[in-house]
Design a protein around this motif. Sequence first.
Motif, PDB file in Angstrom:
ATOM      1  N   LEU A 178       9.819 -45.047  47.663  1.00 24.04           N
ATOM      2  CA  LEU A 178       8.878 -46.014  47.025  1.00 24.04           C
ATOM      3  C   LEU A 178       9.387 -47.024  45.939  1.00 24.04           C
ATOM      4  O   LEU A 178       9.036 -47.929  45.512  1.00 24.04           O
ATOM      5  CB  LEU A 178       7.611 -45.146  46.528  1.00 24.04           C
ATOM      6  CG  LEU A 178       6.749 -44.734  47.382  1.00 24.04           C
ATOM      7  CD1 LEU A 178       5.570 -43.951  46.788  1.00 24.04           C
ATOM      8  CD2 LEU A 178       6.317 -45.352  48.830  1.00 24.04           C
ATOM      9  N   GLY A 179      10.696 -46.509  45.583  1.00 20.33           N
ATOM     10  CA  GLY A 179      11.619 -47.435  44.508  1.00 20.33           C
ATOM     11  C   GLY A 179      11.314 -47.105  42.952  1.00 20.33           C
ATOM     12  O   GLY A 179      10.492 -46.133  42.775  1.00 20.33           O
ATOM     13  N   ALA A 180      12.154 -47.574  42.256  1.00 23.99           N
ATOM     14  CA  ALA A 180      12.309 -47.376  40.928  1.00 23.99           C
ATOM     15  C   ALA A 180      10.867 -47.752  40.090  1.00 23.99           C
ATOM     16  O   ALA A 180      10.593 -47.084  39.101  1.00 23.99           O
ATOM     17  CB  ALA A 180      13.496 -48.128  40.312  1.00 23.99           C
ATOM     18  N   ASN A 181      10.322 -48.767  40.326  1.00 29.05           N
ATOM     19  CA  ASN A 181       9.208 -49.408  39.708  1.00 29.05           C
ATOM     20  C   ASN A 181       8.030 -48.158  39.893  1.00 29.05           C
ATOM     21  O   ASN A 181       7.368 -47.928  39.050  1.00 29.05           O
ATOM     22  CB  ASN A 181       8.581 -50.599  40.391  1.00 29.05           C
ATOM     23  CG  ASN A 181       9.586 -51.768  40.010  1.00 29.05           C
ATOM     24  OD1 ASN A 181      10.295 -51.877  39.030  1.00 29.05           O
ATOM     25  ND2 ASN A 181       9.589 -52.638  40.777  1.00 29.05           N
ATOM     26  N   ALA A 182       7.894 -47.784  41.260  1.00 28.63           N
ATOM     27  CA  ALA A 182       6.607 -46.882  41.488  1.00 28.63           C
ATOM     28  C   ALA A 182       7.114 -45.535  40.633  1.00 28.63           C
ATOM     29  O   ALA A 182       6.257 -44.947  40.305  1.00 28.63           O
ATOM     30  CB  ALA A 182       6.601 -46.668  42.907  1.00 28.63           C
ATOM     31  N   LYS A 183       8.450 -45.156  40.802  1.00 23.94           N
ATOM     32  CA  LYS A 183       8.783 -43.654  40.110  1.00 23.94           C
ATOM     33  C   LYS A 183       8.512 -44.027  38.500  1.00 23.94           C
ATOM     34  O   LYS A 183       7.928 -43.139  37.952  1.00 23.94           O
ATOM     35  CB  LYS A 183      10.040 -43.566  40.383  1.00 23.94           C
ATOM     36  CG  LYS A 183      10.204 -42.084  40.010  1.00 23.94           C
ATOM     37  CD  LYS A 183      11.555 -41.349  40.658  1.00 23.94           C
ATOM     38  CE  LYS A 183      11.812 -39.972  39.993  1.00 23.94           C
ATOM     39  NZ  LYS A 183      13.160 -39.277  40.661  1.00 23.94           N
ATOM     40  N   ALA A 184       8.699 -44.880  38.263  1.00 20.16           N
ATOM     41  CA  ALA A 184       8.715 -45.132  36.478  1.00 20.16           C
ATOM     42  C   ALA A 184       7.122 -45.198  36.116  1.00 20.16           C
ATOM     43  O   ALA A 184       6.978 -44.590  35.257  1.00 20.16           O
ATOM     44  CB  ALA A 184       9.371 -46.568  36.144  1.00 20.16           C
ATOM     45  N   SER A 185       6.268 -45.922  37.168  1.00 20.20           N
ATOM     46  CA  SER A 185       5.120 -45.985  36.682  1.00 20.20           C
ATOM     47  C   SER A 185       4.403 -44.436  36.972  1.00 20.20           C
ATOM     48  O   SER A 185       3.564 -44.143  35.998  1.00 20.20           O
ATOM     49  CB  SER A 185       4.289 -46.833  37.810  1.00 20.20           C
ATOM     50  OG  SER A 185       4.777 -48.223  37.733  1.00 20.20           O
ATOM     51  N   LEU A 186       4.858 -43.646  37.872  1.00 17.98           N
ATOM     52  CA  LEU A 186       4.474 -42.406  38.240  1.00 17.98           C
ATOM     53  C   LEU A 186       4.839 -41.528  37.170  1.00 17.98           C
ATOM     54  O   LEU A 186       3.682 -40.850  36.432  1.00 17.98           O
ATOM     55  CB  LEU A 186       4.881 -41.752  39.326  1.00 17.98           C
ATOM     56  CG  LEU A 186       4.506 -40.369  39.822  1.00 17.98           C
ATOM     57  CD1 LEU A 186       3.212 -40.043  39.835  1.00 17.98           C
ATOM     58  CD2 LEU A 186       5.270 -39.832  40.831  1.00 17.98           C
ATOM     59  N   ILE A 187       5.843 -41.392  36.635  1.00 15.28           N
ATOM     60  CA  ILE A 187       6.180 -40.658  35.392  1.00 15.28           C
ATOM     61  C   ILE A 187       5.654 -40.969  33.922  1.00 15.28           C
ATOM     62  O   ILE A 187       5.200 -40.024  33.456  1.00 15.28           O
ATOM     63  CB  ILE A 187       7.742 -40.663  35.181  1.00 15.28           C
ATOM     64  CG1 ILE A 187       8.562 -40.018  36.459  1.00 15.28           C
ATOM     65  CG2 ILE A 187       8.038 -40.047  33.839  1.00 15.28           C
ATOM     66  CD1 ILE A 187       9.959 -40.261  36.334  1.00 15.28           C
ATOM     67  N   THR A 188       5.512 -42.287  33.858  1.00 18.90           N
ATOM     68  CA  THR A 188       4.427 -42.529  32.693  1.00 18.90           C
ATOM     69  C   THR A 188       3.094 -42.315  32.704  1.00 18.90           C
ATOM     70  O   THR A 188       2.692 -41.634  31.586  1.00 18.90           O
ATOM     71  CB  THR A 188       4.582 -44.086  32.559  1.00 18.90           C
ATOM     72  OG1 THR A 188       6.111 -44.676  32.519  1.00 18.90           O
ATOM     73  CG2 THR A 188       4.011 -44.690  31.135  1.00 18.90           C
ATOM     74  N   ARG A 189       2.673 -42.535  33.774  1.00 16.83           N
ATOM     75  CA  ARG A 189       1.035 -41.819  34.093  1.00 16.83           C
ATOM     76  C   ARG A 189       0.981 -40.484  33.975  1.00 16.83           C
ATOM     77  O   ARG A 189       0.049 -39.976  33.584  1.00 16.83           O
ATOM     78  CB  ARG A 189       0.596 -42.692  35.218  1.00 16.83           C
ATOM     79  CG  ARG A 189       0.412 -44.054  35.142  1.00 16.83           C
ATOM     80  CD  ARG A 189       0.022 -44.611  33.638  1.00 16.83           C
ATOM     81  NE  ARG A 189      -1.401 -44.051  33.392  1.00 16.83           N
ATOM     82  CZ  ARG A 189      -2.045 -44.130  32.514  1.00 16.83           C
ATOM     83  NH1 ARG A 189      -1.472 -44.863  31.325  1.00 16.83           N
ATOM     84  NH2 ARG A 189      -3.184 -43.679  32.242  1.00 16.83           N
ATOM     85  N   ALA A 190       2.066 -39.780  34.668  1.00 21.14           N
ATOM     86  CA  ALA A 190       2.210 -38.230  34.763  1.00 21.14           C
ATOM     87  C   ALA A 190       2.067 -37.857  33.186  1.00 21.14           C
ATOM     88  O   ALA A 190       1.378 -36.755  32.874  1.00 21.14           O
ATOM     89  CB  ALA A 190       3.283 -37.914  35.137  1.00 21.14           C
TER      90      ALA A 190
END
Length: 309
Positions: A178-190
Amino acid sequence: MTPEVVAVLGGGMWGSLLAELIRRNGYPVQVWSRRQGGDMQAVVQPATVVVVAVSVAGVLPVMQGLKTLPPDAILVSTTKGLMPGSCSTPAQMWQRAFPEHGVVALSGPNLAAEIAQGLPAATVAASVRVEAAQRVQRVLASERFRVYTNDDPLGTELGGALKNVMAIAAGVCDGLHLGANAKASLITRALAEMVRVAVALGAHAHTLYGLSGLGDLLATCNSPLSRNYRLGYGLAQGQSLAEILQELQTTVEGVNTTHVLVQLADQRGIRVPIAQQVYQLLEQRVTPQQAVVELMGRDLKAEFHPNPL
Protein backbone atom coordinates in the motif's frame (compact mmCIF):
# COMPACT_ATOMS: atom_id res chain seq x y z
CA MET A 1 25.53 -2.89 48.78
CA THR A 2 25.00 -6.65 48.57
CA PRO A 3 25.73 -7.96 45.05
CA GLU A 4 22.64 -9.04 43.15
CA VAL A 5 22.02 -12.71 42.40
CA VAL A 6 19.71 -13.30 39.45
CA ALA A 7 17.33 -16.12 38.53
CA VAL A 8 15.84 -16.16 35.03
CA LEU A 9 12.65 -18.16 34.59
CA GLY A 10 12.28 -19.01 30.91
CA GLY A 11 14.84 -20.58 28.62
CA GLY A 12 13.62 -19.24 25.30
CA MET A 13 15.57 -16.81 23.14
CA TRP A 14 14.70 -13.73 25.21
CA GLY A 15 15.29 -15.37 28.58
CA SER A 16 18.60 -16.84 27.45
CA LEU A 17 19.68 -13.51 26.00
CA LEU A 18 18.83 -11.59 29.17
CA ALA A 19 20.74 -14.17 31.21
CA GLU A 20 23.77 -13.67 28.99
CA LEU A 21 23.58 -9.87 29.23
CA ILE A 22 23.40 -10.08 33.02
CA ARG A 23 26.19 -12.63 33.19
CA ARG A 24 28.46 -10.40 31.11
CA ASN A 25 27.82 -7.62 33.63
CA GLY A 26 29.37 -9.84 36.26
CA TYR A 27 26.28 -11.00 38.13
CA PRO A 28 25.72 -14.68 38.98
CA VAL A 29 22.76 -16.08 37.02
CA GLN A 30 20.80 -19.31 37.15
CA VAL A 31 18.23 -20.19 34.47
CA TRP A 32 15.17 -22.40 34.84
CA SER A 33 13.13 -23.51 31.85
CA ARG A 34 10.04 -25.65 31.50
CA ARG A 35 11.67 -27.78 28.80
CA GLN A 36 14.76 -28.60 30.83
CA GLY A 37 12.76 -29.09 34.01
CA GLY A 38 14.40 -28.97 37.41
CA ASP A 39 13.42 -27.38 40.70
CA MET A 40 12.26 -23.85 39.98
CA GLN A 41 12.05 -22.96 43.66
CA ALA A 42 15.67 -24.04 44.19
CA VAL A 43 16.81 -21.77 41.34
CA VAL A 44 14.88 -18.84 42.80
CA GLN A 45 15.82 -19.34 46.44
CA PRO A 46 19.23 -17.55 46.44
CA ALA A 47 18.07 -14.81 44.05
CA THR A 48 17.65 -11.12 44.80
CA VAL A 49 16.28 -10.46 41.30
CA VAL A 50 13.88 -12.89 39.58
CA VAL A 51 13.38 -12.30 35.85
CA VAL A 52 10.31 -13.95 34.30
CA ALA A 53 10.76 -14.34 30.55
CA VAL A 54 7.83 -16.50 29.44
CA SER A 55 4.88 -16.05 27.10
CA VAL A 56 1.44 -14.99 28.34
CA ALA A 57 0.42 -18.65 28.31
CA GLY A 58 3.35 -19.45 30.59
CA VAL A 59 2.69 -16.81 33.25
CA LEU A 60 0.09 -18.69 35.31
CA PRO A 61 1.96 -22.04 35.31
CA VAL A 62 5.14 -20.30 36.51
CA MET A 63 3.17 -18.31 39.08
CA GLN A 64 1.56 -21.47 40.41
CA GLY A 65 4.94 -23.18 40.64
CA LEU A 66 6.60 -20.27 42.40
CA LYS A 67 5.46 -20.64 45.98
CA THR A 68 7.56 -17.92 47.59
CA LEU A 69 10.12 -15.26 46.77
CA PRO A 70 13.18 -14.65 48.94
CA PRO A 71 12.84 -11.66 51.29
CA ASP A 72 13.58 -8.33 49.54
CA ALA A 73 13.76 -10.01 46.13
CA ILE A 74 12.27 -8.10 43.22
CA LEU A 75 10.46 -9.66 40.29
CA VAL A 76 10.96 -8.51 36.69
CA SER A 77 8.20 -9.27 34.18
CA THR A 78 9.26 -9.22 30.53
CA THR A 79 6.05 -10.71 29.07
CA LYS A 80 4.40 -8.54 26.38
CA GLY A 81 0.70 -9.25 26.29
CA LEU A 82 -2.61 -9.19 28.13
CA MET A 83 -3.94 -12.00 30.29
CA PRO A 84 -7.08 -13.69 28.91
CA GLY A 85 -10.07 -13.57 31.23
CA SER A 86 -8.80 -10.97 33.67
CA CYS A 87 -7.55 -8.55 30.95
CA SER A 88 -4.72 -7.73 33.37
CA THR A 89 -1.12 -7.12 32.42
CA PRO A 90 1.43 -9.73 33.55
CA ALA A 91 3.05 -7.36 36.07
CA GLN A 92 -0.34 -6.66 37.62
CA MET A 93 -0.81 -10.40 38.07
CA TRP A 94 2.63 -10.75 39.65
CA GLN A 95 2.00 -7.82 41.98
CA ARG A 96 -1.22 -9.42 43.20
CA ALA A 97 0.57 -12.71 43.76
CA PHE A 98 3.48 -11.08 45.64
CA PRO A 99 2.15 -7.81 47.09
CA GLU A 100 5.09 -7.35 49.48
CA HIS A 101 7.69 -7.45 46.72
CA GLY A 102 8.73 -4.89 44.15
CA VAL A 103 7.60 -5.77 40.62
CA VAL A 104 9.30 -4.26 37.58
CA ALA A 105 8.00 -4.31 33.99
CA LEU A 106 10.73 -4.49 31.34
CA SER A 107 9.74 -3.44 27.83
CA GLY A 108 11.07 -1.60 24.80
CA PRO A 109 12.12 -1.96 21.16
CA ASN A 110 14.04 -5.15 21.87
CA LEU A 111 14.12 -7.46 18.86
CA ALA A 112 16.07 -10.31 20.39
CA ALA A 113 17.83 -11.34 17.18
CA GLU A 114 19.41 -7.90 16.83
CA ILE A 115 20.55 -7.77 20.45
CA ALA A 116 22.03 -11.26 20.06
CA GLN A 117 24.13 -9.88 17.18
CA GLY A 118 25.57 -7.24 19.50
CA LEU A 119 23.59 -4.37 17.97
CA PRO A 120 22.72 -1.49 20.34
CA ALA A 121 19.26 -1.23 21.90
CA ALA A 122 17.45 0.51 24.73
CA THR A 123 14.67 -0.57 27.07
CA VAL A 124 12.61 0.63 30.03
CA ALA A 125 12.49 -0.78 33.56
CA ALA A 126 9.26 0.50 35.13
CA SER A 127 7.97 0.19 38.67
CA VAL A 128 5.98 2.17 41.21
CA ARG A 129 8.94 1.41 43.49
CA VAL A 130 11.67 3.55 41.98
CA GLU A 131 14.47 1.74 43.80
CA ALA A 132 13.34 -1.58 42.32
CA ALA A 133 13.52 -0.18 38.78
CA GLN A 134 16.95 1.26 39.52
CA ARG A 135 18.22 -2.11 40.71
CA VAL A 136 17.13 -3.70 37.43
CA GLN A 137 18.72 -0.81 35.55
CA ARG A 138 22.08 -1.50 37.21
CA VAL A 139 21.89 -5.24 36.59
CA LEU A 140 21.06 -4.98 32.88
CA ALA A 141 22.66 -1.77 31.59
CA SER A 142 25.74 -2.06 29.40
CA GLU A 143 27.46 -0.33 26.49
CA ARG A 144 25.12 -2.05 24.04
CA PHE A 145 21.96 -2.22 26.14
CA ARG A 146 20.82 1.11 27.57
CA VAL A 147 18.21 0.90 30.33
CA TYR A 148 15.92 3.77 31.33
CA THR A 149 13.50 3.82 34.27
CA ASN A 150 10.02 5.20 34.83
CA ASP A 151 7.26 4.90 37.43
CA ASP A 152 4.44 3.85 35.08
CA PRO A 153 4.58 0.06 34.74
CA LEU A 154 1.02 -0.08 33.42
CA GLY A 155 1.75 2.26 30.52
CA THR A 156 5.05 0.51 29.87
CA GLU A 157 3.39 -2.89 29.65
CA LEU A 158 0.48 -1.63 27.56
CA GLY A 159 2.92 -0.13 25.07
CA GLY A 160 4.66 -3.47 24.69
CA ALA A 161 1.39 -5.40 24.41
CA LEU A 162 -0.69 -3.15 22.15
CA LYS A 163 2.04 -2.58 19.59
CA ASN A 164 1.84 -6.29 18.70
CA VAL A 165 -1.70 -5.76 17.44
CA MET A 166 -0.58 -2.78 15.40
CA ALA A 167 2.40 -4.70 14.00
CA ILE A 168 -0.03 -7.23 12.51
CA ALA A 169 -1.80 -4.34 10.79
CA ALA A 170 1.54 -2.95 9.56
CA GLY A 171 2.45 -6.34 8.13
CA VAL A 172 -0.85 -6.38 6.25
CA CYS A 173 -0.12 -2.90 4.92
CA ASP A 174 3.26 -3.97 3.54
CA GLY A 175 1.91 -7.32 2.33
CA LEU A 176 -0.66 -5.47 0.23
CA HIS A 177 2.04 -3.04 -1.01
CA LEU A 178 0.00 0.00 0.00
CA GLY A 179 2.99 2.32 0.09
CA ALA A 180 4.82 4.62 2.48
CA ASN A 181 1.98 7.14 2.84
CA ALA A 182 -0.47 4.49 3.98
CA LYS A 183 1.98 2.92 6.38
CA ALA A 184 2.96 6.23 7.95
CA SER A 185 -0.72 7.04 8.41
CA LEU A 186 -1.39 3.63 9.91
CA ILE A 187 1.46 3.84 12.44
CA THR A 188 0.48 7.36 13.46
CA ARG A 189 -3.14 6.38 14.05
CA ALA A 190 -2.01 3.17 15.74
CA LEU A 191 -0.10 5.22 18.28
CA ALA A 192 -3.17 7.40 18.88
CA GLU A 193 -5.22 4.24 19.47
CA MET A 194 -2.62 2.87 21.89
CA VAL A 195 -2.59 6.13 23.84
CA ARG A 196 -6.39 6.18 23.97
CA VAL A 197 -6.49 2.67 25.45
CA ALA A 198 -3.65 3.29 27.91
CA VAL A 199 -5.14 6.53 29.26
CA ALA A 200 -8.57 4.90 29.63
CA LEU A 201 -6.97 2.16 31.73
CA GLY A 202 -5.11 4.60 33.97
CA ALA A 203 -1.68 4.88 32.38
CA HIS A 204 0.17 8.10 31.52
CA ALA A 205 -0.05 9.26 27.90
CA HIS A 206 3.61 10.33 27.82
CA THR A 207 4.75 6.77 28.57
CA LEU A 208 3.34 5.67 25.22
CA TYR A 209 5.46 8.28 23.43
CA GLY A 210 8.59 6.68 24.90
CA LEU A 211 10.60 3.56 24.19
CA SER A 212 7.99 1.06 25.33
CA GLY A 213 5.27 2.63 23.17
CA LEU A 214 6.42 4.54 20.10
CA GLY A 215 9.87 2.95 20.15
CA ASP A 216 8.57 -0.60 20.23
CA LEU A 217 5.84 0.27 17.72
CA LEU A 218 8.39 1.52 15.17
CA ALA A 219 10.64 -1.50 15.63
CA THR A 220 7.92 -4.12 15.27
CA CYS A 221 6.03 -2.38 12.46
CA ASN A 222 9.14 -2.14 10.30
CA SER A 223 11.07 -5.36 10.81
CA PRO A 224 10.55 -8.86 9.40
CA LEU A 225 12.18 -10.03 12.64
CA SER A 226 8.84 -9.24 14.31
CA ARG A 227 6.63 -12.31 14.41
CA ASN A 228 3.51 -10.15 14.53
CA TYR A 229 4.59 -8.20 11.45
CA ARG A 230 5.32 -11.45 9.62
CA LEU A 231 1.89 -12.79 10.56
CA GLY A 232 0.18 -9.73 9.10
CA TYR A 233 2.33 -9.87 5.98
CA GLY A 234 1.47 -13.53 5.48
CA LEU A 235 -2.26 -12.88 5.86
CA ALA A 236 -2.03 -10.17 3.19
CA GLN A 237 -0.26 -12.63 0.90
CA GLY A 238 -3.14 -15.09 1.16
CA GLN A 239 -1.82 -17.48 3.80
CA SER A 240 -4.15 -18.71 6.52
CA LEU A 241 -3.53 -17.98 10.19
CA ALA A 242 -2.89 -21.68 10.85
CA GLU A 243 -0.34 -21.87 8.02
CA ILE A 244 1.58 -18.86 9.30
CA LEU A 245 1.65 -20.07 12.90
CA GLN A 246 2.87 -23.47 11.70
CA GLU A 247 5.58 -21.78 9.67
CA LEU A 248 6.73 -19.53 12.52
CA GLN A 249 6.73 -22.36 15.09
CA THR A 250 6.61 -19.89 17.96
CA THR A 251 4.18 -17.82 20.01
CA VAL A 252 2.74 -14.75 18.27
CA GLU A 253 1.45 -12.71 21.19
CA GLY A 254 -0.48 -10.27 19.02
CA VAL A 255 -3.14 -12.90 18.27
CA ASN A 256 -4.14 -13.32 21.92
CA THR A 257 -3.67 -9.61 22.66
CA THR A 258 -6.02 -8.64 19.83
CA HIS A 259 -8.81 -10.78 21.25
CA VAL A 260 -8.31 -9.53 24.80
CA LEU A 261 -8.02 -5.90 23.67
CA VAL A 262 -11.26 -6.00 21.67
CA GLN A 263 -13.06 -7.60 24.62
CA LEU A 264 -11.67 -4.96 26.98
CA ALA A 265 -12.51 -2.12 24.60
CA ASP A 266 -16.09 -3.35 24.28
CA GLN A 267 -16.44 -3.48 28.06
CA ARG A 268 -14.99 -0.01 28.59
CA GLY A 269 -16.41 1.73 25.52
CA ILE A 270 -12.99 2.54 24.04
CA ARG A 271 -12.68 3.19 20.30
CA VAL A 272 -10.15 0.78 18.75
CA PRO A 273 -10.85 0.77 15.00
CA ILE A 274 -7.49 -0.70 13.97
CA ALA A 275 -7.66 -3.46 16.56
CA GLN A 276 -11.24 -4.20 15.52
CA GLN A 277 -10.19 -4.76 11.92
CA VAL A 278 -7.23 -6.93 12.97
CA TYR A 279 -9.67 -8.97 15.08
CA GLN A 280 -12.09 -9.34 12.16
CA LEU A 281 -9.20 -10.42 9.95
CA LEU A 282 -7.93 -13.02 12.43
CA GLU A 283 -11.48 -14.37 12.74
CA GLN A 284 -11.69 -14.60 8.92
CA ARG A 285 -14.68 -12.27 8.84
CA VAL A 286 -13.00 -9.87 6.44
CA THR A 287 -10.22 -10.05 3.87
CA PRO A 288 -7.15 -7.82 4.20
CA GLN A 289 -8.52 -5.66 1.38
CA GLN A 290 -11.89 -5.30 3.11
CA ALA A 291 -10.18 -4.28 6.36
CA VAL A 292 -8.43 -1.45 4.51
CA VAL A 293 -11.71 -0.30 2.97
CA GLU A 294 -13.36 -0.28 6.40
CA LEU A 295 -10.61 1.85 7.95
CA MET A 296 -10.51 4.30 5.03
CA GLY A 297 -14.31 4.62 4.96
CA ARG A 298 -14.81 5.60 8.59
CA ASP A 299 -16.64 8.85 9.40
CA LEU A 300 -14.62 12.00 8.77
CA LYS A 301 -13.49 13.90 11.85
CA ALA A 302 -10.81 16.16 13.29
CA GLU A 303 -7.38 14.60 13.89
CA PHE A 304 -7.38 15.66 17.54
CA HIS A 305 -10.51 15.50 19.69
CA PRO A 306 -11.12 17.23 23.02
CA ASN A 307 -12.36 13.91 24.42
CA PRO A 308 -9.65 11.38 23.46
CA LEU A 309 -11.63 8.45 24.85
